[in-house]
Design a protein around this motif. Structure first.
Motif, PDB file in Angstrom:
ATOM      1  N   HIS A 130     -19.973  17.739 -27.376  1.00  0.00           N
ATOM      2  CA  HIS A 130     -20.530  16.728 -26.475  1.00  0.00           C
ATOM      3  C   HIS A 130     -21.902  16.313 -26.981  1.00  0.00           C
ATOM      4  CE1 HIS A 130     -23.355  15.893 -23.028  1.00  0.00           C
ATOM      5  NE2 HIS A 130     -22.496  14.907 -22.908  1.00  0.00           N
ATOM      6  N   ASP A 134     -25.428  14.449 -25.716  1.00  0.00           N
ATOM      7  CA  ASP A 134     -26.309  13.788 -24.754  1.00  0.00           C
ATOM      8  C   ASP A 134     -27.024  12.680 -25.539  1.00  0.00           C
ATOM      9  OD1 ASP A 134     -28.413  12.910 -23.233  1.00  0.00           O
ATOM     10  OD2 ASP A 134     -29.061  14.895 -22.575  1.00  0.00           O
ATOM     11  N   SER A 168     -22.672  11.143 -23.593  1.00  0.00           N
ATOM     12  CA  SER A 168     -23.429  10.549 -22.483  1.00  0.00           C
ATOM     13  C   SER A 168     -24.260   9.442 -23.115  1.00  0.00           C
ATOM     14  CB  SER A 168     -24.362  11.578 -21.839  1.00  0.00           C
ATOM     15  OG  SER A 168     -23.652  12.708 -21.405  1.00  0.00           O
ATOM     16  N   SER A 192     -22.997  21.301 -26.831  1.00  0.00           N
ATOM     17  CA  SER A 192     -23.643  20.065 -26.390  1.00  0.00           C
ATOM     18  C   SER A 192     -24.960  19.880 -27.151  1.00  0.00           C
ATOM     19  CB  SER A 192     -23.920  20.118 -24.881  1.00  0.00           C
ATOM     20  OG  SER A 192     -24.578  18.925 -24.482  1.00  0.00           O
ATOM     21  N   LEU A 238     -30.117  19.220 -20.258  1.00  0.00           N
ATOM     22  CA  LEU A 238     -29.055  19.844 -19.466  1.00  0.00           C
ATOM     23  C   LEU A 238     -29.518  21.188 -18.873  1.00  0.00           C
ATOM     24  CD1 LEU A 238     -25.973  19.118 -19.227  1.00  0.00           C
ATOM     25  CD2 LEU A 238     -25.585  20.520 -21.257  1.00  0.00           C
ATOM     26  N   ASN A 264     -24.152  13.629 -18.116  1.00  0.00           N
ATOM     27  CA  ASN A 264     -24.019  14.949 -18.754  1.00  0.00           C
ATOM     28  C   ASN A 264     -23.094  15.860 -17.961  1.00  0.00           C
ATOM     29  OD1 ASN A 264     -25.664  14.429 -20.944  1.00  0.00           O
ATOM     30  ND2 ASN A 264     -27.514  15.259 -19.994  1.00  0.00           N
TER      31      ASN A 264
END
Ligand SMILES: Cc1ncc(COP(=O)(O)O)c(C=O)c1O
Length: 342
Positions: A169, A171, A199, A138, A89, A67
């Motif tokens: 992004h 995760d 990720s 994210s 995160l 991450n």
């Protein structure tokens, strides 16, 4: 907490036999270090098969590193990352993103999921040098609350982000669970719907300990190879990490493990959802069940079964299932819950 099987975390599970066999098979002779080996070359190829020809994967030791390296690569120090208040995160990485010098802007959500409408209000003071500049959205798939974004929901966020000069992004610590839940290939929730960097989670899916940053667009890089080394995440004996990724991705092991974990969560939810004294609080779409119980009941159950209280103030608990959860344990736990709330 005890070492007996329970519902505390999908990381309490061991390593899948096929992954251990792959590690053992990699343990032959010498191989060049730092990723210049045939196992890593094959694992990289598997990532391209699953995520498209532009995908570049960078194995790392854990999800926090994946991450933090992802968001560092996507941002400059004056730029910020928008995430859910419940994001790993934000709440479970000990400020590692902030230690890397990246500010998080958090949003309250009812179910762990961001939407364009929820993130839009954070897009303020653009161009004002006194304010941090949002650059990344994210999301976690599946979310920390066990819910799953549909491809359309991810695409809506990606479209919104890109049209405002932001990047998306993901995760994907539990991406396998989300994909198995929806019956979709991994790329349908990532590459095909505009995710820029991922990720990729393997550890919860039966690996011994490996995750990967996967850049999904050819024009994003910003020295990730160098950042990974500086972050002390470049494995010298990379073949053993790559062998784990290869084992999960070369056939359907990733899918089998995730589908099983999801089915065990569904089984547990179905067994207890009608009980007075148990209120399921989130849709059970992956491998987690969230429920509110009387704290006295929770305390009694925890004497025999490891699981976590998620929210002390409401009495909400989290029950996680994993690739190795067996139906007999689910049924025995459900029976104990039934007896405890009676
Ligand atoms: C959503 C999510 N992201 C990332 C991680 C990975 O964290 P770790 O650094 O412990 O591997 C976890 C682990 O619990 C997680 O639940």
């Amino acid at each position: 907490m005890t070492d007996r099987p329970g519902f505390a975390s999908d990381n309490h599970a061991g390593v899948h036999r096929e992954v251990l066999q792959a590690i053992s098979a990699a343990n032959e002779g010498h191989a060049t270090s730092y990723g210049d080996d045939p196992w890593t070359a094959r694992a990289m190829q598997r990532f391209r098969e699953h995520f498209g020809p532009a995908a570049r994967a960078f194995p790392v030791f854990n999800g926090t590193a994946a991450n933090v390296l992802s968001i560092e690569t996507l941002t400059q120090p004056w730029q910020a990352v928008i995430c859910a208040r419940t994001a790993h995160l934000h709440v479970d990485e000990c400020g590692a993103p902030e230690r890397a010098g990246r500010k998080l802007l958090v949003v309250d959500t009812p179910d762990g999921k961001l939407t364009p409408a929820l993130v839009e209000p954070l897009l303020v003071r653009i161009g004002d040098e006194h304010a941090v500049q949002p650059r990344v959205v994210s999301i976690a798939e599946s979310t920390e609350l066990g819910t799953v974004y549909t491809p359309a929901q991810i695409e809506a966020l990606a479209t919104w982000a890109h049209s405002h000069g932001l990047l998306l992004h993901m995760d994907g610590s539990r991406l396998a669970n989300a994909a198995a839940s929806l019956g979709l290939p991994l790329r349908a929730l990532t590459t095909d719907v505009g995710v820029d960097a991922l990720s990729f989670g393997a550890t919860k899916n039966g690996a011994l300990g490996v995750e990967a940053v996967v850049l999904l667009r050819a024009d994003i890089d910003d020295g990730l190879r160098f950042r990974r080394k500086q972050a002390m995440q470049l494995a010298s004996k990379m073949r053993y990490m790559s062998a784990q990724l290869e084992a999960l991705l070369e056939g359907d092991l990733w899918h089998r493990n995730a589908e099983h974990a999801n089915a065990m969560a569904r089984r547990l939810a179905d067994a207890v959802s009608n009980l007075a004294g148990v209120r399921i609080t989130q849709a059970v779409e992956a491998n987690a069940v969230f429920a509110i119980l009387d704290p006295a009941v929770t305390e009694r159950l925890q004497q025999d079964w490891p699981f976590y209280v998620w929210d002390d103030s409401s009495g909400e608990v989290r029950w996680m299932t994993g690739w190795d959860t067996v139906p007999e344990d689910v049924d025995a736990f459900a029976a104990d819950i039934r007896a405890a709330v009676r």
